[in-house]
Design an enzyme around this catalytic site. Structure first.
Site, short mmCIF file in Angstrom:
data_model
loop_
_atom_site.label_atom_id
_atom_site.label_comp_id
_atom_site.label_asym_id
_atom_site.label_seq_id
_atom_site.Cartn_x
_atom_site.Cartn_y
_atom_site.Cartn_z
N ASP A 210 0.86 -1.19 0.00
CA ASP A 210 0.00 0.00 0.00
C ASP A 210 0.89 1.24 0.00
O ASP A 210 1.88 1.30 0.72
CB ASP A 210 -0.90 -0.01 1.25
CG ASP A 210 -1.99 1.04 1.16
OD1 ASP A 210 -3.04 0.75 0.57
OD2 ASP A 210 -1.76 2.18 1.64
N ILE A 211 0.55 2.19 -0.92
CA ILE A 211 1.35 3.42 -0.98
C ILE A 211 1.00 4.28 0.26
O ILE A 211 -0.18 4.54 0.53
CB ILE A 211 1.06 4.20 -2.27
CG1 ILE A 211 1.42 3.34 -3.51
CG2 ILE A 211 1.83 5.52 -2.29
CD1 ILE A 211 1.01 3.93 -4.84
N GLU A 254 -4.87 2.24 -4.18
CA GLU A 254 -3.42 2.39 -4.16
C GLU A 254 -2.74 1.13 -3.64
O GLU A 254 -1.61 1.16 -3.21
CB GLU A 254 -3.03 3.63 -3.33
CG GLU A 254 -3.19 3.49 -1.81
CD GLU A 254 -4.59 3.86 -1.31
OE1 GLU A 254 -5.57 3.77 -2.11
OE2 GLU A 254 -4.72 4.23 -0.14
#
Lengths: 348, 200
Positions: A210-211, A254
């Site tokens: 996950d960003i 994301e």
């Protein structure tokens, strides 16, 4: 004038063929009843007259030479329906001439000398039925040809449809923004590899990524920049993903995932860390704003040697839990959990 | 039966007069120009007829046959291997290979062309004899050479084989004229030839 009675051939009135007799001067001596009917010329009208008065073509060398040969006592002569459609033109109702096969033989007469007897066989019906048969055969052959053409077209169309369907299927598993596998492609690939791991009793690992602070990034720089960011991260991760069967996918929003077949937890952790460092080093250029922004990712790693009692859902859930833990622990981290032992370790 | 050199030449000459007349008839009738030649003749006894198989094999042959009777008796036929027959018919009629009517075209055309050729030869033979000869109507059949000879050859007669070269539109096609003479018929013919030679 020679009377018809000079030559008694009345028997030939009872045979269903056309008969006439010529003498050496090409004069008619007999004209049977069937010919009377065919030609509308009565025997009484034609006997004693030259045949050429009625039918001038008898003067043509192709007829006269051969008839003369018979009149000299020569062997019989055949005028086939194939090379001469007729010897005496006789018209049908439809205006077409009847087809005839004619044999000319010589007969000796006590007083009249050598005569030529013409025997005309009407083969119109025979030729007609043969023509009809040939037409039907040609038609059947044409239909077969047409059918073959249509079948060929269908096969070509089917091939096109199949290629198109394969393209569609491929498109349906690809994320249009990042051009890597989408969630559906991820599910299919994981299911396939999980089953293989069960069959081959080999480990399978999963990294959920996950960003960090992506929502904030989006809000600050806009959706365009957000999309650019997703694309850049996807490209980077793709470029460092092993080609041996490891598969990167966009899991949603994301979030990314990497499926690692035949990979132990230890190796997966190493890979996740290498990825984390690569992304950290990545500088994202923000469009329209003269700014370079760094980004980081958090990763949760899970691994299993599946035995059939668990499924790929457990692997995902465990990796998700590890990812959640990484977020809690401060982000830009890799956290791993093994499914079987249900234990976690934090690695930095 | 042995022929002396004169008899052999005279018989060859007669056959060539006959095929020459046939060519003239064909050229009156057909679009294509035809020349015909019978450069060689051979005489066999029916016992030698086995040799026929060497030349013709066991394939069915297209043949037109006509019987004759009188001062000479026997049968005369013109035979072709089927492919030559078909090729000849195509060249003579100008039809193309794809014509759907080939079988009936072949039968009818060969019957007539064969008839013209046999008439030419028989006409030339009859001219050397003063007496009358009767003929049967020509028929077309497809049969093997052994059947043609075994079925038709008189036991004590003689067989004259003349190979005929058809030249049509620069194509050469070979056919054979087979004359099956009844006992003594060939001798009668040869006697007549000798006699006409003495006369001249």
């Amino acid at each position: 004038m020679i009377e018809p009675t000079d030559l008694d051939l009345t028997l030939l009135d009872h045979i269903p063929m056309g008969f006439f007799v010529l003498d050496g001067d090409m004069r008619v001596h007999f004209w049977n009843k069937l010919l009377e009917g065919w030609t509308n010329i009565k025997q009484i009208q034609i006997v004693g007259k030259k045949i050429t008065e009625f039918y001038p073509h008898f003067d043509l060398p192709k007829y006269s030479k051969r008839i003369q040969s018979v009149l000299r006592g020569g062997s019989p002569t055949v005028f086939s329906s194939q090379l001469h459609q007729f010897i005496i033109p006789i018209y049908q109702q439809n205006g077409e001439k009847r087809t005839q096969h004619t044999t000319v033989t010589s007969i000796q007469h006590e007083y009249l000398g050598t005569l030529a007897l013409f025997a005309i066989q009407d083969v119109t019906d025979l030729s007609c039925s043969m023509k009809k048969y040939r037409r039907m055969r040609d038609q059947a052959l044409n239909e077969i040809e047409e059918r073959k053409k249509i079948e060929l077209t269908l096969i070509k169309e089917k091939d096109k449809v199949e290629v198109f369907a394969a393209k569609l299927k491929l498109l349906s598993t690809i994320d249009s923004l990042t051009e890597i596998l989408n969630r559906r492609g991820f599910d299919e690939y994981l299911t396939k590899e999980y089953r293989r791991a069960i069959r081959e009793k080999k480990p399978i690992s999963l990294i959920m990524i996950d960003i960090d602070f992506f929502k904030k990034f989006n809000d600050t720089f806009g959706h365009q920049a957000g999309d650019d960011c997703l694309r850049i991260v996807a490209q980077k991760l793709q470029s460092i993903t092993r080609s041996s069967g490891d598969m990167l996918a966009r899991y949603g929003g994301e979030e990314f995932a990497i499926i690692l077949p035949d990979t132990t937890l230890h190796s997966a952790i190493t890979i996740a860390n290498r990825n984390r460092i690569s992304i950290e080093k990545l500088a994202v250029k923000i469009p329209f704003v003269d700014k370079i922004q760094t980004i980081t990712i958090s990763s949760g790693v899970s691994s299993i040697v599946p035995d059939g009692s668990s499924n790929e859902e457990t692997l995902i859930k465990t990796a998700d839990l590890a990812l959640y833990q990484a977020k809690l622990d401060g982000r830009n981290l890799v956290v791993s959990k093994t499914v079987l032992r249900n234990e976690s370790s934090i690695l930095q | 039966m042995e022929l002396n050199e004169f008899q052999h030449d005279a018989l060859t000459e007669i056959v060539n007069i006959g095929v020459g007349q046939a060519a003239s008839v064909l050229n009156d009738m057909l679009e294509s120009h035809v020349t015909l030649r019978a450069p060689q003749i051979h005489v066999y006894s029916p016992a030698d007829a086995k040799d026929g198989n060497k030349k013709f094999g066991d394939e069915p042959l297209s043949s037109v046959m006509m019987g004759f009777n009188g001062s000479l008796a026997g049968k005369i036929s013109l035979i072709f291997p089927p492919e030559s027959a078909l090729k000849l018919v195509l060249l003579l009629t100008g039809e193309d290979q794809d014509s759907t009517d080939l079988d009936s075209l072949k039968t009818g055309t060969l019957n007539e062309v064969g008839n013209i050729l046999l008439n030419g030869v028989m006409g030339a033979i009859a001219n050397t004899l003063d007496s009358h000869i009767d003929f049967t109507i020509p028929i077309y059949t497809e049969n093997t050479i052994s059947n043609i000879i075994i079925d038709e050859a008189p036991r004590d007669g003689a067989i004259v084989l003349a190979t005929v070269m058809f030249n049509v539109k620069a194509h050469k096609i070979e056919g054979d004229i087979l004359i099956l003479f009844e006992v003594d018929s060939l001798s009668s013919l040869l006697n007549a030839l000798d006699h006409s030679n003495c006369k001249s």
